[in-house]
Scaffold this motif. Structure first.
Motif, PDB file in Angstrom:
ATOM      1  N   PHE A  49       2.059  65.907  86.127  1.00  0.00           N
ATOM      2  CA  PHE A  49       2.435  67.192  85.545  1.00  0.00           C
ATOM      3  C   PHE A  49       2.281  67.140  84.029  1.00  0.00           C
ATOM      4  O   PHE A  49       2.086  66.074  83.448  1.00  0.00           O
ATOM      5  N   ARG A  50       2.375  68.326  83.409  1.00  0.00           N
ATOM      6  CA  ARG A  50       2.319  68.390  81.946  1.00  0.00           C
ATOM      7  C   ARG A  50       3.334  67.441  81.348  1.00  0.00           C
ATOM      8  O   ARG A  50       4.408  67.270  81.893  1.00  0.00           O
ATOM      9  N   TRP A  52       0.128  63.817  91.693  1.00  0.00           N
ATOM     10  CA  TRP A  52      -0.193  64.811  90.671  1.00  0.00           C
ATOM     11  C   TRP A  52       0.560  64.483  89.395  1.00  0.00           C
ATOM     12  O   TRP A  52       1.757  64.223  89.433  1.00  0.00           O
ATOM     13  N   ARG A  78      -4.630  70.485  73.893  1.00  0.00           N
ATOM     14  CA  ARG A  78      -4.054  69.141  73.950  1.00  0.00           C
ATOM     15  C   ARG A  78      -4.403  68.400  75.229  1.00  0.00           C
ATOM     16  O   ARG A  78      -4.655  69.018  76.239  1.00  0.00           O
ATOM     17  N   VAL A 131      10.015  72.606  86.630  1.00  0.00           N
ATOM     18  CA  VAL A 131       8.794  71.794  86.534  1.00  0.00           C
ATOM     19  C   VAL A 131       7.575  72.653  86.865  1.00  0.00           C
ATOM     20  O   VAL A 131       6.547  72.609  86.182  1.00  0.00           O
ATOM     21  N   PRO A 172      -2.267  73.742  92.629  1.00  0.00           N
ATOM     22  CA  PRO A 172      -3.001  72.988  93.645  1.00  0.00           C
ATOM     23  C   PRO A 172      -2.032  72.421  94.675  1.00  0.00           C
ATOM     24  O   PRO A 172      -0.884  72.129  94.361  1.00  0.00           O
ATOM     25  N   TRP A 189       2.768  77.218  82.685  1.00  0.00           N
ATOM     26  CA  TRP A 189       3.362  78.109  81.685  1.00  0.00           C
ATOM     27  C   TRP A 189       2.375  79.025  80.970  1.00  0.00           C
ATOM     28  O   TRP A 189       2.756  80.153  80.635  1.00  0.00           O
ATOM     29  N   PRO A 190       1.111  78.627  80.758  1.00  0.00           N
ATOM     30  CA  PRO A 190       0.239  79.624  80.122  1.00  0.00           C
ATOM     31  C   PRO A 190       0.139  80.910  80.946  1.00  0.00           C
ATOM     32  O   PRO A 190       0.132  82.005  80.395  1.00  0.00           O
ATOM     33  N   ASP A 192      -1.856  74.845  73.568  1.00  0.00           N
ATOM     34  CA  ASP A 192      -1.549  73.965  74.693  1.00  0.00           C
ATOM     35  C   ASP A 192      -2.831  73.457  75.348  1.00  0.00           C
ATOM     36  O   ASP A 192      -2.941  72.290  75.695  1.00  0.00           O
ATOM     37  N   ALA A 230      -0.210  69.320  93.720  1.00  0.00           N
ATOM     38  CA  ALA A 230       0.919  69.499  92.817  1.00  0.00           C
ATOM     39  C   ALA A 230       2.146  69.958  93.590  1.00  0.00           C
ATOM     40  O   ALA A 230       3.261  69.484  93.366  1.00  0.00           O
ATOM     41  N   ARG A 290       6.821  75.064  84.037  1.00  0.00           N
ATOM     42  CA  ARG A 290       6.244  74.340  82.910  1.00  0.00           C
ATOM     43  C   ARG A 290       4.777  74.029  83.196  1.00  0.00           C
ATOM     44  O   ARG A 290       3.919  74.097  82.310  1.00  0.00           O
ATOM     45  N   GLU A 291       4.489  73.701  84.453  1.00  0.00           N
ATOM     46  CA  GLU A 291       3.129  73.329  84.827  1.00  0.00           C
ATOM     47  C   GLU A 291       2.158  74.498  84.630  1.00  0.00           C
ATOM     48  O   GLU A 291       1.021  74.309  84.235  1.00  0.00           O
TER      49      GLU A 291
END
Lengths: 237, 233, 330
Positions: free
Chosen positions: C70-71, C68, B233, B148, B128, B154-155, B230, B131, B151-152
């Motif tokens: 983040f994870r 935002w 969670r 970062v 987005p 990652w799926p 993931d 982000a 990781r955000e």
């Protein structure tokens, strides 16, 4: 439908023969499938191929014994040739058995097709005659592939391999492999058998018969046109 | 039906021992070549894809088109190009790795890198706007910013890894050309299937196919499990 | 004093269009960007942050409009982009803001909590210039003044540009205020002046009209606090510590004008003064009454007719203490 041993397809001869037949018989279409002899016979067994051109005597015998052939004849002969990296031709001479014994003793790299082809079947017979079981030896490599790729591997890995002569000649100028001097050359004869599978069409029967009958007439010209050599493929008998 | 049943029975008996030592060496070779090639493609492709996804520059569209084309690179073409490069006397002939596993790893990485780049870039681009703006506000080093971002999403990056692995493990054209299917050295599941089929050993070919399917299943199940874990969670 | 930030911004091709000549920000100045949605406030802030339109701007701490998460945990999100010292400071600010459980997953934070994390994170940065886009948008109404006060204190000594469209937030956070309309700054001045004296109807329409009285907190009575601004004592709701400086704010529409000599009952805030100026503001009238300090009132024409509104006339003005907001700090 036609099926042929890989070496005849690899060398380009099979396509040339089919073209010639088609131009003499307008309206007839011959499909050429390149496979190892074992696979070619299997296709015949399953009724997926009509005319089989193979060079694996032991397997052919089984096929004929099962009564699967309408008719079957040795029609074309060529030779096998041992090829290896340059420099070996002076060192390795004698009969095929003597040369193989020398290769094994020196641990020279050898590439085998190991694909159930006629060439492979003959290679195994040569090893047996030499009294050597090469499988599992570190210098013995199996590709499981056709003649073309096996020759590439032999070239790049500086190894010796057994090839049908026409297949070798077709790619020789792009590879650094040289034929070894094996005598007497009669031991290296490579007979191709043309077989018509039972229950095949009249057209297939006509093509098989044409291959057997016309081989003496068409082969010399094809040899020159394709390979620049007169007697690479000869009519049998 | 009789024919298929017979082949299926042959495959099962081949799996229960008939493939013998060959199966072990083929599976081992397939696994490590695929894992190394996937690893290389991830190490190179994910950072490149992240950079592509995060940055705006002239020619980004052209680059994306190039990457997407690379994702569909015909394996045999990749194999051919690599064969020519590695051919003795060719530019990299001195390496002497043609018809060795190293050449197969290179070929597979060549096919998998565009997939890792393309799918990672599209996942990152899909972040987005909020982000992306927040990420810019952090004023991180390029490496940390990328970390970062990855990781955000990652799926999706995990999906890219799975796709790269899938491409690598199922590929036959390139590895056959540059590997040579040498028994015990460069014979992997796909080339073994081709060979067994050509020799009318349909049962054995199918058995290798089952193993191949099983490996793809295990790896994808692992990645999917991680993604779901993931998401929960 | 040298400005910490000075630039011309013109980029008509982008949307929304922003065109600002000679934008300046003085050292330690707190400038509020005020205006309706789509006026270009956030766009201007993005330019100042160097996010879009690569202008020559100093490094700035930037809080985007929609922070935002983040994870990871709230704590991990708090740490992004910060040095070790910054992380310690961020935790202190977060604690001030009431964010204590940093082990929570950031995605599970409420909007207000997430915004607090983002505020703590941006205030802990070391840059001389701080840019905040609607920092209080997601904070509950009852906590806004407190959070705004904390932000104000943490900005001490630094220059800041703060986007808001809330009058109270603007009054607390800003020294100066720039009103944006259609991509341009149409009025800029001290916050109290802009609120009290909009240059035209369009600005008045946007900012409303508000009175901001700056002085010292004098007395506390229950939930009420008085602020002494010059001779004027104003009572309002708030919790400014007595003795410290404080501001009292109230909108012009909360001001009642009564005839001179009227008894104003219990109203604590009633002062006698003379009418200085009357202007038309759309359908309403804006009346400035001098009670020792100019007080702006917005009245309907009907109310004006009942009174003598000519300049110089003596009147009583009254504001309910509960309509006045008192905030401590400079």
């Amino acid at each position: 439908m036609v099926a042929a041993g890989t070496t005849l397809v690899d060398s380009g001869l099979m396509d040339a023969l089919a073209d010639q037949y088609e131009s003499a018989n307008p309206g007839v279409e011959v499909s050429v499938v390149g496979e190892a002899s074992a696979q070619v016979l299997e296709l015949g067994r399953r009724g997926a191929a009509d005319v089989l051109v193979t060079h694996a005597p032991a397997l052919e015998e089984l096929f004929l014994a099962d009564g699967l052939a309408e008719f079957s004849e040795i029609a074309i002969t060529s030779d096998f040739v041992l090829v290896g990296p340059p420099g070996l031709e002076d060192r390795l001479t004698g009969t095929i058995e003597e040369v193989l014994i020398e290769i094994a003793a020196a641990g020279l790299q050898f590439v085998s097709r190991a694909d159930g082809s006629g060439t492979n079947e003959r290679e195994i017979l040569f090893w047996e005659a030499a009294g050597i079981d090469p499988s599992g030896e570190p210098w013995y490599r199996e590709t499981g592939q056709g003649m073309g790729l096996t020759l590439l591997v032999a070239d790049q890995r500086s190894a010796v391999t057994l090839s049908e002569r026409g297949s070798f000649v077709a790619v020789a100028d792009r590879l650094g492999l040289a034929p070894l001097d094996v005598s007497p050359s009669a031991d290296l004869a490579n007979p191709y058998r043309v077989t018509l599978v039972v229950g095949s069409s009249d057209a297939a029967s006509d093509f098989a018969r044409w291959l057997i009958d016309q081989a003496p007439n068409v082969l010399p010209d094809l040899n020159r046109a394709l390979f620049g050599e007169d007697d690479l493929y000869r009519a049998a008998g | 039906m009789g024919f298929l049943l017979e082949v299926f029975r042959d495959a099962l008996s081949a799996l229960s021992g008939g493939l013998g030592g060959d199966l072990g060496s083929v599976v081992w070779l397939t696994s490590w070549i695929a894992f190394v090639a996937t690893g290389i493609s991830v190490l190179i492709g994910v950072p490149l894809g992240t950079t592509l996804g995060l940055s705006e520059f002239r020619g980004k569209r052209a680059t994306t088109v190039l990457v997407n084309t690379g994702m569909g690179l015909p394996p045999v073409l990749a194999g051919l190009v690599l064969l020519l490069l590695l051919w003795r006397g060719g530019p990299f002939g001195a390496w002497g790795i043609l018809f060795t596993p190293a050449a197969m790893v290179l070929a597979q990485a060549m096919l998998a890198i565009p997939i890792a780049v393309g799918l990672t870039a599209s996942a990152i681009s899909g972040l987005p706007l909020a982000a992306k703006e927040q990420l810019a506000a952090f004023q991180l080093s390029p490496w940390n910013r990328g970390a970062v971002a990855v990781r955000e999403v990652w799926p999706a990056v995990g999906g890219a890894v799975a796709a790269a692995f899938g491409r690598v493990i199922s590929e036959v054209g390139a590895v056959l050309i540059v590997g040579g299917n040498i028994r015990g050295e460069t014979r992997v599941l796909t080339t073994a299937i081709v060979q067994e089929t050509r020799q009318a050993q349909f049962g054995q070919a199918l058995a290798f196919g089952f193993v191949l399917l099983g490996m793809a299943l295990v790896v994808n199940a692992g990645i999917t499990w991680l993604q779901f874990k993931d998401a929960a969670r | 004093m040298n400005p910490v930030l000075e630039l011309d911004i013109r980029f008509p091709p982008s949307e929304p269009r922003v065109e600002v000549d000679g934008f300046r920000l003085a050292e330690a100045e707190k400038l509020v960007l005020f205006g309706p949605n789509g006026a270009g406030k956030s766009t201007l802030l993005r330019v100042l942050a160097g996010i879009i339109h690569e202008a020559e701007v100093p490094a700035a701490a930037y809080l985007p409009q929609a922070p935002w998460m983040f994870r990871g945990t709230a704590g991990q999100n708090l740490d992004f982009g910060l040095s070790a010292d910054g992380r310690v400071l961020a935790r202190a600010v977060a604690a001030d803001l009431g964010v204590n459980d940093l082990g929570l997953r950031a995605r599970q934070l409420s909007g207000g909590e997430a915004q607090r994390v983002a505020i703590a994170r941006v205030l802990a940065r070391g840059e001389e210039v701080v840019l905040l886009d609607e920092p209080l948008a997601a904070v509950d109404l009852r906590d806004r003044a407190e959070v705004a006060g904390i932000i104000r204190r943490r900005l001490d000594g630094r220059a800041a540009v703060i986007v808001t469209h809330d009058r109270d937030d603007a009054a607390i956070l800003g020294d100066a205020m720039a009103v944006m309309l259609d991509g341009r700054i149409v009025q800029r001045g001290p916050v109290a002046d802009v609120f009290a004296q909009p240059v035209d109807e369009a600005v008045a329409d946007v900012v409303g009209v508000a009175n901001v009285l700056v002085g010292d907190a004098a007395e506390v009575d229950g939930s009420l606090v008085s602020v002494d601004a010059g001779d004027l004592r104003v009572w309002g709701l708030g919790d400014a510590p007595t003795g410290g400086s404080a501001r009292a704010m109230f909108g012009g529409e909360t001001v009642t004008i009564l005839p001179a000599g009227s008894a104003v009952g219990s109203a604590r805030n009633s002062w006698t003064g003379r009418i200085r100026d009357v202007r038309r503001l759309g359908r309403l009238l804006e009346v400035v009454i001098d009670v020792g300090h100019p007080i702006v009132a917005i009245v309907t024409p009907g109310a004006a007719d009942a009174l003598d509104m000519s300049p110089g006339a003596e009147v009583v003005v009254s504001v309910k203490a509960t309509a006045v907001r008192v905030v401590g700090g400079d």
